[in-house]
Enzyme design. Structure first.
Site, PDB file in Angstrom:
ATOM      1  N   LYS A  14      10.334  39.449 -66.926  1.00  0.00           N
ATOM      2  CA  LYS A  14       9.995  38.333 -66.105  1.00  0.00           C
ATOM      3  C   LYS A  14      11.098  38.174 -65.429  1.00  0.00           C
ATOM      4  CE  LYS A  14       7.836  35.360 -68.939  1.00  0.00           C
ATOM      5  NZ  LYS A  14       7.819  36.483 -70.473  1.00  0.00           N
ATOM      6  N   ARG A  87       0.952  30.132 -70.180  1.00  0.00           N
ATOM      7  CA  ARG A  87       1.275  30.969 -71.669  1.00  0.00           C
ATOM      8  C   ARG A  87      -0.037  30.408 -72.810  1.00  0.00           C
ATOM      9  NH1 ARG A  87       7.151  31.841 -72.027  1.00  0.00           N
ATOM     10  NH2 ARG A  87       7.738  33.596 -73.092  1.00  0.00           N
TER      11      ARG A  87
HETATM   12  P1  ADP Z   1      11.233  35.295 -73.368  1.00  0.00           P
HETATM   13  O1  ADP Z   1       9.787  35.637 -72.240  1.00  0.00           O
HETATM   14  O2  ADP Z   1      11.618  36.543 -73.040  1.00  0.00           O
HETATM   15  O3  ADP Z   1       9.663  35.051 -74.741  1.00  0.00           O
HETATM   16  P2  ADP Z   1      11.294  32.713 -72.402  1.00  0.00           P
HETATM   17  O4  ADP Z   1      12.698  32.839 -71.627  1.00  0.00           O
HETATM   18  O5  ADP Z   1      10.263  32.919 -70.932  1.00  0.00           O
HETATM   19  O6  ADP Z   1      12.156  34.146 -72.146  1.00  0.00           O
HETATM   20  O7  ADP Z   1      10.391  31.642 -73.222  1.00  0.00           O
HETATM   21  C1  ADP Z   1      11.214  31.530 -74.173  1.00  0.00           C
HETATM   22  C2  ADP Z   1      11.118  30.258 -75.233  1.00  0.00           C
HETATM   23  O8  ADP Z   1      10.624  29.592 -74.273  1.00  0.00           O
HETATM   24  C3  ADP Z   1       9.671  31.072 -75.840  1.00  0.00           C
HETATM   25  O9  ADP Z   1       9.789  31.578 -76.719  1.00  0.00           O
HETATM   26  C4  ADP Z   1       8.794  28.702 -76.069  1.00  0.00           C
HETATM   27  O10 ADP Z   1       9.396  29.015 -77.114  1.00  0.00           O
HETATM   28  C5  ADP Z   1       8.948  28.919 -74.932  1.00  0.00           C
HETATM   29  N1  ADP Z   1       8.518  28.327 -73.763  1.00  0.00           N
HETATM   30  C6  ADP Z   1       8.494  28.791 -73.143  1.00  0.00           C
HETATM   31  N2  ADP Z   1       7.947  28.664 -71.760  1.00  0.00           N
HETATM   32  C7  ADP Z   1       6.567  28.067 -72.231  1.00  0.00           C
HETATM   33  C8  ADP Z   1       5.481  27.783 -72.091  1.00  0.00           C
HETATM   34  N3  ADP Z   1       4.548  28.230 -71.157  1.00  0.00           N
HETATM   35  N4  ADP Z   1       4.580  26.717 -72.952  1.00  0.00           N
HETATM   36  C9  ADP Z   1       4.926  26.647 -74.260  1.00  0.00           C
HETATM   37  N5  ADP Z   1       5.890  27.538 -74.623  1.00  0.00           N
HETATM   38  C10 ADP Z   1       7.161  27.915 -73.524  1.00  0.00           C
END
Ligand code: ADP
Length: 211
Positions: A14, A87
């Protein structure tokens, strides 16, 4: 304002794809993961609250996401690419409300990036990111630990290890993957099992006319 939503398992690409779209097309990249990591780095009240949640690979509560995302969204006037939100179903409904309430906001595409779990694990073990701009690199391919875009430090994320990855992957299957049914016909799936060149070609096909 067009919004592209990216839905993908952790390490499916992503971040990399978002940066490509941001650099080449007229979109601003908003990554909820980057926004949350910034709160942790700056040791804010929210940052203190969420650090252990991110380290465990669980999801942060929808209220915090609403606050952190809302601040960034309100500053933005251009088209946006959403990396990491929604998410959960509650977050998808929140975005629908933004779409309904603002005449100029339109969820234009939902891109699902699919990847084999084994390939994702391998990538996560070699992934390093820029502390400042969130750009993604492969540990084995960089000359030094400096970001080629902004010059800041490249670091390994605390949650980029196999054990936490497996928890994040399960969370994805349980909470986020069902959103593909929610968006139904709007979803376009692309596969990211091969080279970046291939996936960028697919992205270019999808965004033809958006330059
Ligand atoms: P990846 O796609 O590699 O899991 P991200 O950087 O998108 O990594 O997200 C890292 C962490 O941040 C997630 O594992 C979660 O704990 C938190 N997170 C990110 N976006 C959300 C969201 N929309 N809702 C809840 N938690 C989130």
């Amino acid at each position: 304002m067009k919004c592209i939503i990216l839905i993908a398992a952790p390490a499916a690409g992503k971040g990399t794809i978002s940066k490509y779209i941001e650099d080449k097309y007229n979109y601003k990249h908003i990554s909820t993961g980057d926004l949350l990591r910034k709160e942790i780095k700056n040791n804010t009240e929210i940052g203190k609250e969420i650090k252990s949640i991110l380290d465990k690979g669980s999801l942060v509560g929808d209220d915090i996401i609403k606050e952190v995302f809302g601040k960034e969204f309100n500053k933005t006037k251009s088209n946006i690419i959403l990396d990491g939100i929604p998410r959960t179903l509650a977050q998808a409904k929140m975005l629908d409300e933004l779409d309904e309430e603002n005449d100029n906001v339109e969820i234009s595409k939902v891109i699902h990036i699919d990847i084999d779990k084994e390939i994702a694990v391998e990538r996560i073990e070699n992934r390093i990111i820029c502390e400042n701009c969130g750009s993604v690199f492969n540990k084995k391919l960089v000359k030094d630990l400096k970001c080629t875009k902004c010059g800041d430090n490249l670091i390994s994320r605390n949650d980029d290890n196999k054990e936490t990855f497996l928890d994040r992957y399960d969370t994805f299957l349980k909470e986020t993957k069902p959103l593909l049914d929610y968006y139904g016909d709007k979803v376009i799936t692309i596969y990211n099992n091969s080279t970046l060149e291939d996936i960028f070609k697919n992205v270019d096909e999808l965004l033809k006319g958006d330059e």
